[in-house]
Design a protein around this motif. Structure first.
Motif, mmCIF file in Angstrom:
data_model
loop_
_atom_site.group_PDB
_atom_site.id
_atom_site.type_symbol
_atom_site.label_atom_id
_atom_site.label_comp_id
_atom_site.label_asym_id
_atom_site.label_seq_id
_atom_site.Cartn_x
_atom_site.Cartn_y
_atom_site.Cartn_z
ATOM 1 N N GLY A 64 92.714 -53.550 157.337
ATOM 2 C CA GLY A 64 91.363 -52.692 157.333
ATOM 3 C C GLY A 64 91.815 -51.843 159.015
ATOM 4 N N ILE A 65 93.298 -52.077 159.695
ATOM 5 C CA ILE A 65 93.604 -50.862 159.388
ATOM 6 C C ILE A 65 94.141 -49.686 159.489
ATOM 7 C CG2 ILE A 65 95.226 -50.177 162.125
ATOM 8 C CD1 ILE A 65 94.165 -52.182 163.782
ATOM 9 N N LEU A 66 94.765 -50.480 158.717
ATOM 10 C CA LEU A 66 95.543 -49.547 157.712
ATOM 11 C C LEU A 66 94.383 -48.523 156.479
ATOM 12 C CD1 LEU A 66 98.532 -51.573 155.678
ATOM 13 C CD2 LEU A 66 98.434 -49.576 156.885
ATOM 14 N N LEU A 67 93.069 -48.785 156.165
ATOM 15 C CA LEU A 67 92.177 -48.193 155.359
ATOM 16 C C LEU A 67 91.464 -47.451 156.923
ATOM 17 C CD1 LEU A 67 90.675 -51.147 153.592
ATOM 18 C CD2 LEU A 67 91.781 -48.538 151.993
ATOM 19 N N ILE A 68 91.380 -47.424 157.713
ATOM 20 C CA ILE A 68 90.550 -46.940 158.865
ATOM 21 C C ILE A 68 91.885 -45.597 159.162
ATOM 22 C CG2 ILE A 68 89.939 -46.357 161.151
ATOM 23 C CD1 ILE A 68 89.133 -48.981 160.852
ATOM 24 N N THR A 69 93.640 -45.380 158.767
ATOM 25 C CA THR A 69 94.149 -44.646 159.188
ATOM 26 C C THR A 69 94.156 -44.089 157.858
ATOM 27 O OG1 THR A 69 95.365 -46.306 160.560
ATOM 28 C CG2 THR A 69 96.643 -44.551 159.652
ATOM 29 N N LEU A 70 94.007 -43.934 156.773
ATOM 30 C CA LEU A 70 94.643 -43.928 155.825
ATOM 31 C C LEU A 70 93.064 -42.385 155.533
ATOM 32 C CD1 LEU A 70 95.224 -46.043 152.800
ATOM 33 C CD2 LEU A 70 96.669 -44.239 153.254
ATOM 34 N N GLY A 71 92.137 -43.392 156.065
ATOM 35 C CA GLY A 71 90.157 -41.921 155.955
ATOM 36 C C GLY A 71 91.058 -40.796 157.163
ATOM 37 N N ILE A 72 91.787 -41.414 157.851
ATOM 38 C CA ILE A 72 91.380 -40.495 159.483
ATOM 39 C C ILE A 72 92.761 -39.012 158.806
ATOM 40 C CG2 ILE A 72 92.276 -39.942 161.530
ATOM 41 C CD1 ILE A 72 90.806 -41.908 162.105
ATOM 42 N N GLN A 113 95.695 -33.180 153.224
ATOM 43 C CA GLN A 113 95.127 -33.621 152.355
ATOM 44 C C GLN A 113 96.005 -33.676 150.936
ATOM 45 O OE1 GLN A 113 94.739 -30.290 154.069
ATOM 46 N NE2 GLN A 113 92.841 -30.861 154.910
ATOM 47 N N GLY A 114 97.151 -33.268 151.566
ATOM 48 C CA GLY A 114 98.597 -33.445 150.650
ATOM 49 C C GLY A 114 98.659 -35.234 149.850
ATOM 50 N N ILE A 115 98.175 -36.029 150.472
ATOM 51 C CA ILE A 115 98.355 -37.089 150.716
ATOM 52 C C ILE A 115 96.796 -37.267 150.225
ATOM 53 C CG2 ILE A 115 99.751 -37.361 152.627
ATOM 54 C CD1 ILE A 115 97.932 -39.009 153.886
ATOM 55 N N ARG A 116 95.852 -36.557 149.567
ATOM 56 C CA ARG A 116 94.775 -37.799 148.795
ATOM 57 C C ARG A 116 95.694 -38.679 147.941
ATOM 58 N NH1 ARG A 116 93.501 -34.993 144.483
ATOM 59 N NH2 ARG A 116 94.641 -32.876 144.179
ATOM 60 N N PRO A 120 89.057 -33.083 151.833
ATOM 61 C CA PRO A 120 88.132 -34.241 151.635
ATOM 62 C C PRO A 120 87.923 -35.510 151.878
ATOM 63 C CG PRO A 120 90.542 -35.201 150.978
ATOM 64 C CD PRO A 120 90.154 -33.644 151.557
ATOM 65 N N PHE A 121 86.860 -34.325 152.945
ATOM 66 C CA PHE A 121 85.751 -34.978 153.965
ATOM 67 C C PHE A 121 85.490 -36.308 153.416
ATOM 68 C CE2 PHE A 121 81.754 -36.061 156.463
ATOM 69 C CZ PHE A 121 82.363 -35.703 157.968
ATOM 70 N N TRP A 141 88.900 -35.600 144.111
ATOM 71 C CA TRP A 141 89.124 -34.033 144.784
ATOM 72 C C TRP A 141 90.035 -33.624 144.610
ATOM 73 C CZ3 TRP A 141 91.394 -31.229 148.683
ATOM 74 C CH2 TRP A 141 91.145 -30.559 149.351
ATOM 75 N N ALA A 142 89.748 -31.933 144.513
ATOM 76 C CA ALA A 142 90.980 -30.857 144.451
ATOM 77 C C ALA A 142 90.235 -29.527 145.633
ATOM 78 C CB ALA A 142 90.742 -30.844 142.781
#
Length: 190
Positions: A73-81, A87-90, A30-31, A130-131
């Motif tokens: 903000g740091i949590l969102l950046i970490t979740l994005g990366i 992919q299993g934690i999407r 899920p890029f 995303w799947a």
């Protein structure tokens, strides 16, 4: 060799090779969800600590919840990366990104002046939508049969070449006086 595989010449430029590898890597995860989620965390973490200087005048946008904004903000950046590499934690990352984006509205200058909020919300929604793709396996019966369909399929479905079904031998294409009408009765006019 797969007939759908791209054919690359040995003298391809290294930028072309890098582009094709990145495109293949990007297509298997899920890029865009990760990118929007990470980009949404940047303004949420940045704006509470930023100051704007206009000549001798300094405008500070600091709030009392600067630490909360930094954490969100740091949590969102970490979740994005993390969405790119795990992919299993999407689903978890998508729900967490949406919740953090909603929490950032009262905590962090209206969610980074709505910019971080909207990016994080979009990234979370894309992560939930995303799947992973499944490779199509070729059926060995179809590979050996030049006609394409077996006799069992012909008996089960009779349709035209475009796949639109038409009446079978047991069905009548027109209404008769013994045909039940939509209201459940029979045609009384004769």
């Amino acid at each position: 060799m797969n007939p759908e595989a791209p054919v690359r010449a040995a003298d391809d430029h290294w930028l072309t090779v890098v582009h094709h590898r990145f495109r293949d890597w990007r297509g298997s995860r899920p890029f865009w969800a990760g990118l929007f989620t990470a980009l949404g965390g940047v303004p949420i973490a940045y704006f509470p600590y930023a100051d704007l200087r206009l000549g001798n005048v300094t405008i500070a946008m600091a709030t009392t919840a600067g630490a909360g904004s930094l954490i969100i903000g740091i949590l969102l950046i970490t979740l994005g990366i993390a969405q790119w590499y795990q992919q299993g934690i999407r689903v978890f990352a998508g729900v967490a990104a949406i919740l953090l984006a909603l929490v950032s509205l009262p905590v962090s200058n209206l969610g980074g002046f709505f910019l971080g909020f909207l990016f994080s919300l979009l990234g979370g929604a894309l992560a939930l939508a995303w799947a992973p793709g499944k490779p199509v396996e070729e059926d060995p019966a179809e590979a050996g049969d030049a006609g394409g369909a077996g006799a069992a399929e012909d008996e089960a479905f009779t349709g035209d070449p475009l796949g639109v079904p038409h009446p079978r031998d047991t069905e009548t294409p027109y209404a008769t006086e013994t045909t039940a009408h939509a209201d459940g009765g029979r045609n009384s006019a004769g």
